[in-house]
Design a protein around this motif. Structure first.
Motif, mmCIF file in Angstrom:
data_model
loop_
_atom_site.group_PDB
_atom_site.id
_atom_site.type_symbol
_atom_site.label_atom_id
_atom_site.label_comp_id
_atom_site.label_asym_id
_atom_site.label_seq_id
_atom_site.Cartn_x
_atom_site.Cartn_y
_atom_site.Cartn_z
ATOM 1 N N ARG A 246 -30.794 -40.477 -37.374
ATOM 2 C CA ARG A 246 -31.961 -39.126 -37.463
ATOM 3 C C ARG A 246 -32.099 -38.992 -38.937
ATOM 4 N NH1 ARG A 246 -34.102 -38.521 -32.574
ATOM 5 N NH2 ARG A 246 -32.370 -38.405 -31.093
ATOM 6 N N GLN A 247 -31.310 -38.173 -39.723
ATOM 7 C CA GLN A 247 -31.713 -37.950 -40.976
ATOM 8 C C GLN A 247 -30.892 -38.903 -41.860
ATOM 9 O OE1 GLN A 247 -30.534 -35.296 -38.905
ATOM 10 N NE2 GLN A 247 -33.115 -34.899 -38.736
ATOM 11 N N SER A 248 -31.409 -40.332 -41.798
ATOM 12 C CA SER A 248 -30.775 -41.562 -42.587
ATOM 13 C C SER A 248 -31.136 -41.564 -43.827
ATOM 14 C CB SER A 248 -31.168 -42.725 -41.780
ATOM 15 O OG SER A 248 -32.865 -42.882 -41.975
ATOM 16 N N GLY A 249 -32.258 -40.511 -44.596
ATOM 17 C CA GLY A 249 -32.433 -40.472 -45.824
ATOM 18 C C GLY A 249 -31.098 -40.337 -46.738
ATOM 19 N N VAL A 250 -30.137 -39.683 -46.100
ATOM 20 C CA VAL A 250 -29.032 -39.522 -46.996
ATOM 21 C C VAL A 250 -28.355 -40.827 -47.458
ATOM 22 C CG1 VAL A 250 -26.650 -38.447 -47.146
ATOM 23 C CG2 VAL A 250 -28.429 -37.192 -45.919
ATOM 24 N N ALA A 251 -28.207 -41.611 -46.660
ATOM 25 C CA ALA A 251 -27.803 -43.017 -46.627
ATOM 26 C C ALA A 251 -28.918 -43.841 -47.355
ATOM 27 C CB ALA A 251 -27.446 -43.848 -45.553
ATOM 28 N N ALA A 252 -30.212 -43.718 -47.074
ATOM 29 C CA ALA A 252 -31.200 -44.534 -47.710
ATOM 30 C C ALA A 252 -31.359 -44.181 -49.185
ATOM 31 C CB ALA A 252 -32.463 -44.228 -46.895
ATOM 32 N N ALA A 253 -31.005 -42.929 -49.675
ATOM 33 C CA ALA A 253 -31.064 -42.639 -50.986
ATOM 34 C C ALA A 253 -30.125 -43.318 -51.745
ATOM 35 C CB ALA A 253 -30.912 -40.960 -51.078
ATOM 36 N N ALA A 254 -28.963 -43.576 -51.183
ATOM 37 C CA ALA A 254 -27.866 -44.400 -51.865
ATOM 38 C C ALA A 254 -28.490 -45.934 -52.146
ATOM 39 C CB ALA A 254 -26.540 -44.635 -51.157
ATOM 40 N N CYS A 255 -29.291 -46.429 -51.201
ATOM 41 C CA CYS A 255 -29.810 -47.594 -51.408
ATOM 42 C C CYS A 255 -30.771 -47.679 -52.294
ATOM 43 C CB CYS A 255 -30.422 -48.207 -49.974
ATOM 44 S SG CYS A 255 -28.877 -48.216 -48.684
ATOM 45 N N ILE A 256 -31.570 -46.797 -52.411
ATOM 46 C CA ILE A 256 -32.743 -46.918 -53.419
ATOM 47 C C ILE A 256 -32.179 -46.668 -54.906
ATOM 48 C CG2 ILE A 256 -34.729 -45.269 -54.291
ATOM 49 C CD1 ILE A 256 -35.236 -44.689 -51.363
ATOM 50 N N HIS A 257 -30.900 -45.908 -55.021
ATOM 51 C CA HIS A 257 -30.379 -45.741 -56.361
ATOM 52 C C HIS A 257 -30.057 -47.083 -56.554
ATOM 53 C CE1 HIS A 257 -27.987 -43.977 -59.277
ATOM 54 N NE2 HIS A 257 -27.101 -44.804 -59.016
ATOM 55 N N ALA A 258 -29.158 -47.719 -55.604
ATOM 56 C CA ALA A 258 -28.606 -49.148 -55.825
ATOM 57 C C ALA A 258 -29.634 -50.023 -56.501
ATOM 58 C CB ALA A 258 -27.961 -49.471 -54.548
ATOM 59 N N LEU A 259 -31.018 -50.186 -55.580
ATOM 60 C CA LEU A 259 -32.151 -51.202 -56.074
ATOM 61 C C LEU A 259 -32.464 -50.742 -57.582
ATOM 62 C CD1 LEU A 259 -34.176 -51.352 -53.126
ATOM 63 C CD2 LEU A 259 -32.678 -53.269 -53.705
ATOM 64 N N ALA A 260 -32.475 -49.441 -58.004
ATOM 65 C CA ALA A 260 -32.819 -49.009 -59.070
ATOM 66 C C ALA A 260 -31.843 -49.343 -60.300
ATOM 67 C CB ALA A 260 -33.226 -47.555 -58.962
ATOM 68 N N HIS A 261 -30.442 -49.359 -60.078
ATOM 69 C CA HIS A 261 -29.526 -49.386 -61.031
ATOM 70 C C HIS A 261 -28.317 -50.135 -60.986
ATOM 71 C CE1 HIS A 261 -31.200 -45.467 -62.506
ATOM 72 N NE2 HIS A 261 -31.155 -45.168 -61.340
ATOM 73 N N HIS A 262 -28.265 -51.137 -59.643
ATOM 74 C CA HIS A 262 -27.106 -51.850 -59.591
ATOM 75 C C HIS A 262 -27.445 -53.471 -59.154
ATOM 76 C CE1 HIS A 262 -24.441 -48.212 -58.099
ATOM 77 N NE2 HIS A 262 -24.725 -48.431 -59.294
ATOM 78 N N VAL A 263 -28.787 -53.698 -59.322
ATOM 79 C CA VAL A 263 -29.094 -55.204 -59.204
ATOM 80 C C VAL A 263 -28.698 -56.141 -60.598
ATOM 81 C CG1 VAL A 263 -30.964 -56.679 -58.569
ATOM 82 C CG2 VAL A 263 -30.798 -54.704 -57.385
ATOM 83 N N GLU A 264 -29.257 -55.551 -61.502
ATOM 84 C CA GLU A 264 -29.080 -56.296 -62.952
ATOM 85 C C GLU A 264 -27.677 -56.674 -63.178
ATOM 86 O OE1 GLU A 264 -31.687 -55.038 -65.941
ATOM 87 O OE2 GLU A 264 -33.460 -55.660 -65.113
ATOM 88 N N ARG A 265 -26.848 -55.634 -62.998
ATOM 89 C CA ARG A 265 -25.657 -55.437 -63.316
ATOM 90 C C ARG A 265 -24.671 -56.432 -62.365
ATOM 91 N NH1 ARG A 265 -22.561 -54.443 -60.029
ATOM 92 N NH2 ARG A 265 -20.648 -54.665 -61.645
ATOM 93 N N LEU A 266 -25.117 -56.889 -61.238
ATOM 94 C CA LEU A 266 -24.565 -58.017 -60.658
ATOM 95 C C LEU A 266 -24.187 -58.968 -61.543
ATOM 96 C CD1 LEU A 266 -26.607 -58.099 -57.440
ATOM 97 C CD2 LEU A 266 -24.453 -57.233 -57.700
ATOM 98 N N ALA A 267 -24.849 -59.482 -62.525
ATOM 99 C CA ALA A 267 -24.486 -60.553 -63.563
ATOM 100 C C ALA A 267 -23.215 -60.187 -64.321
ATOM 101 C CB ALA A 267 -25.681 -60.693 -64.920
ATOM 102 N N ASP A 268 -22.702 -58.686 -64.311
ATOM 103 C CA ASP A 268 -21.395 -58.581 -64.766
ATOM 104 C C ASP A 268 -20.264 -58.999 -63.739
ATOM 105 O OD1 ASP A 268 -22.688 -57.220 -66.980
ATOM 106 O OD2 ASP A 268 -22.266 -55.192 -66.000
ATOM 107 N N ASP A 269 -20.485 -58.798 -62.539
ATOM 108 C CA ASP A 269 -19.687 -59.419 -61.488
ATOM 109 C C ASP A 269 -19.594 -61.060 -61.579
ATOM 110 O OD1 ASP A 269 -19.633 -56.704 -60.575
ATOM 111 O OD2 ASP A 269 -21.026 -57.086 -58.941
ATOM 112 N N HIS A 270 -20.690 -61.702 -61.778
ATOM 113 C CA HIS A 270 -20.405 -62.989 -62.029
ATOM 114 C C HIS A 270 -19.623 -63.389 -63.266
ATOM 115 C CE1 HIS A 270 -24.605 -62.814 -59.660
ATOM 116 N NE2 HIS A 270 -23.741 -62.553 -58.948
#
Length: 355
Positions: A246-270
């Motif tokens: 139903r109101q899945s936007g609450v979870a989708a918002a976390a995913c949008i935030h992740a795409l905006a802020h957590h992709v490039e930092r995967l290099a830190d994990d590597h």
């Protein structure tokens, strides 16, 4: 068992260094704020604007016509095979692929599909191995419908499928009438490490998905992309499997935030994974597979410590890892710091010395 975390122990100290999996990440304060502010509606009737935005972003990211948000990566895989195949059809995948090793037999139980395991080093099969497994279309053998790859290859050590191999598999599949599916649970780890864009990495593949609940740090969800007709079929299976929300936007918002802020930092994990592997390899008797992304597999048996004992001893020190296919797997993620890596190496060294 492929994945055996240490059993719960009420006397064990709190976990301070969690290398069990990148699924252990917790939403950051900024992600929680984005979730709280999300504009929502009813996803089932297409009225959740945040979920619709996420779907559009994923489709564009992967270069596909459409995408759909799913509760989990496993449901992405299951809904995809159910959309492509009919009972008795054959799917080809590596012997250690997630759809064989980690999804509870869902594809056989729900779809009646036969998955043929293909051999190969580091969780990958060669294009020629795939070609050799193809057979003429006769009534005596199952109809070969789909080939699937897992990017990165988890049990293979977090290895990255090379673009040339992916392109050749697509070429062979199309020449023989098979559809192509990419399990992209850690796809963005592969693209960050290789420098190849997600759109280029998935080019030619009929479907692909990304997971938000691993290295990207969201609490839930994956999104699968493909043609509009394919996504319509996936949506039908999402409904049938109880995945429509139903109101899945609450979870989708976390995913949008992740795409905006957590992709490039995967290099830190590597980088942390490489540091961990480097430190472990300097301990006599510890055998380490060189990491390509955020997964580090090692065996301390040569140092006189069995893997399960090492995992148990580390847990007593507040460090959590897992046994997987006879090796220890450590997984770096956004909640693991460089200081934690140094401390974990020190604990392994101390346990080996005590042995």
């Amino acid at each position: 068992m492929h994945y055996t975390p240490a059993p719960p122990d009420p006397k064990a100290p709190p976990v301070r260094i969690n290398l069990l999996s990148d699924t252990q990440t917790k939403p950051t304060p900024a992600m929680r704020e984005a979730m709280a502010k999300a504009e929502v509606g009813d996803e089932q009737v297409g009225d959740d604007p945040t979920t619709n935005e996420l779907n559009a972003r994923v489709a564009d990211l992967l270069g596909k016509e459409a995408a759909v948000f799913m509760p989990s990566g496993t449901m992405c895989n299951v809904a995809a095979t159910l959309a492509y195949c009919r009972p008795g059809d054959e799917i080809l995948a590596h012997a250690t692929a997630h759809i064989i090793a980690r999804e509870g037999g869902a594809h056989a139980a729900l779809g009646g599909f036969q998955i043929t395991p293909l051999p190969g080093d580091d969780g990958q099969f060669a294009p020629e191995t795939f070609r050799a497994a193809l057979h003429p279309r006769t009534r005596y053998q199952p109809l070969q419908v789909l080939v699937s790859v897992e990017q990165t290859a988890n049990i293979g050590g977090g290895t990255i499928w090379k673009k040339a191999a992916l392109d050749e598999i697509v070429r062979i599949a199309k020449a023989h009438g098979l559809a192509t599916h990419m399990d992209g649970a850690r796809l963005l780890n592969a693209t960050v490490a290789s420098g190849i864009s997600p759109r280029d990495m998935t080019a030619g593949w009929d479907s692909a998905w990304i997971d938000f609940s691993k290295g990207l740090g969201a609490p839930i969800g994956g999104a699968i992309a493909g043609s509009r007709a394919f996504i319509d079929d996936v949506w039908r299976w999402k409904q049938r499997l109880g995945g429509s929300m139903r109101q899945s936007g609450v979870a989708a918002a976390a995913c949008i935030h992740a795409l905006a802020h957590h992709v490039e930092r995967l290099a830190d994990d590597h980088a942390n994974a490489r540091a961990l592997a480097r430190g472990l390899s300097q301990i006599n008797g510890v055998e380490v597979q060189a990491p390509e992304t955020n997964l580090v597999f090692f065996k301390p048996d040569g140092a006189g410590v069995a893997g399960d004992r090492m995992v148990a001893e580390l847990r007593k020190r507040g460090v959590m890892l897992a046994m997987m296919d006879g090796r220890i797997r450590a997984c770096t993620h956004l909640d693991v710091t460089a200081a934690m890596i140094d401390e974990a190496i020190g604990h392994v060294r101390d346990i080996v010395r005590a042995a």
